[in-house]
Design a protein around this motif. Sequence first.
Motif, PDB file in Angstrom:
ATOM      1  N   ASP A   1       0.677  -1.113  -0.129  1.00  0.00           N
ATOM      2  CA  ASP A   1      -0.131   0.470   0.163  1.00  0.00           C
ATOM      3  C   ASP A   1       0.529   1.361  -0.170  1.00  0.00           C
ATOM      4  O   ASP A   1       2.314   0.746   0.420  1.00  0.00           O
ATOM      5  N   ILE A   2       0.245   2.307  -0.551  1.00  0.00           N
ATOM      6  CA  ILE A   2       1.244   3.697  -0.622  1.00  0.00           C
ATOM      7  C   ILE A   2       0.157   4.442   0.077  1.00  0.00           C
ATOM      8  O   ILE A   2      -1.361   4.822   0.069  1.00  0.00           O
ATOM      9  N   SER A   3       0.780   5.866   0.764  1.00  0.00           N
ATOM     10  CA  SER A   3       0.178   6.415   1.057  1.00  0.00           C
ATOM     11  C   SER A   3       0.160   8.113   1.245  1.00  0.00           C
ATOM     12  O   SER A   3       1.732   8.545   1.183  1.00  0.00           O
ATOM     13  N   ASN A   4      -0.261   9.102   1.695  1.00  0.00           N
ATOM     14  CA  ASN A   4       0.703  10.367   2.039  1.00  0.00           C
ATOM     15  C   ASN A   4       1.349  10.892   0.669  1.00  0.00           C
ATOM     16  O   ASN A   4       3.034  11.148   1.061  1.00  0.00           O
ATOM     17  N   LYS A   5       1.027  11.149  -0.286  1.00  0.00           N
ATOM     18  CA  LYS A   5       1.845  11.363  -1.458  1.00  0.00           C
ATOM     19  C   LYS A   5       2.042  13.408  -1.551  1.00  0.00           C
ATOM     20  O   LYS A   5       1.129  13.967  -0.459  1.00  0.00           O
TER      21      LYS A   5
END
Length: 291
Positions: free
Chosen positions: A180-184
């Motif tokens: 998962d990826i977050s906080n662009k």
Amino acid sequence: MFYQAELVLDLQASLGEGPQWDSRNEILYWVDILGKKLHAFDPETGENRTYQFDQYIGAVVLGKPGRFLLAMKNGIYQYDIHLNELTFVANPEAALPNNRFNDGKCDPAGRFWAGTMDLNGKMGQGSLYRLDANNKMTRMLSNVSISNGLAWSPDRKYMYFIDTPTKQIVAFDYDDPSGDISNKRLAVQIPDDMGNPDGMTIDSDGMIWVAHWGGARVTRWNPQTGELLGQVKVPAKNVTSCTFGGKNLDELYITTAKNGLSEAELAEYPGSGGLFKVKTNVKGMVSHRFE
């Protein structure tokens, strides 16, 4: 820190892209998207083997020995190089015939990330996808225009991504166990006079190396501060991507494109579409394989 790249293979590729170094066999794999070709370059012998396909090929990543994943016009395929056998895996954009896959790479956990774009460059039509080991495909980003460079930090905490027309490298917090990826957030803003950011790679110090379409260079940046650290001058206007290779992973291989250049520009940059190399004073990261 300034470097000068040298031409090692004058292949006149229409749209050279996606270099991947196979550390086990010391072979550089790269593609010519518009030429529908996969190349395998052996620096030891200078031999370049070519595998021809019938559709655009945007990216190649390493898999099990003799096998690769290809991001193509009509989806993701597995390719057995010994049998010359192409096997369909998935196509999340079967309903979007004007899209094709572009750049792609595997993350440290062995998942394949690949993005799409409109064939005519129409803005916001692409997405970034993640293919897990069970062949499940998940859309990770939407409203992408030209999905390009990907890189993961050596500590596996951050993922970097380029959507070319934005002229930005953005950072995400990356969760290695889940993907998962977050906080662009913005990591690097490319100045207008440097062309457009295309493919990229990362070194063992966590610094990113960015290829510049229309900029005749590769640049090195600190993604934590946005500071420009160095440049590689490339005698080709449209520089598309780069990766570290060689026995010590200290040689930067650089792909370029001939496509879109005028006769005057081709005269100025006769090596356009060639494969370039430069010896650096840093080391890169091993290319991740699809597990």
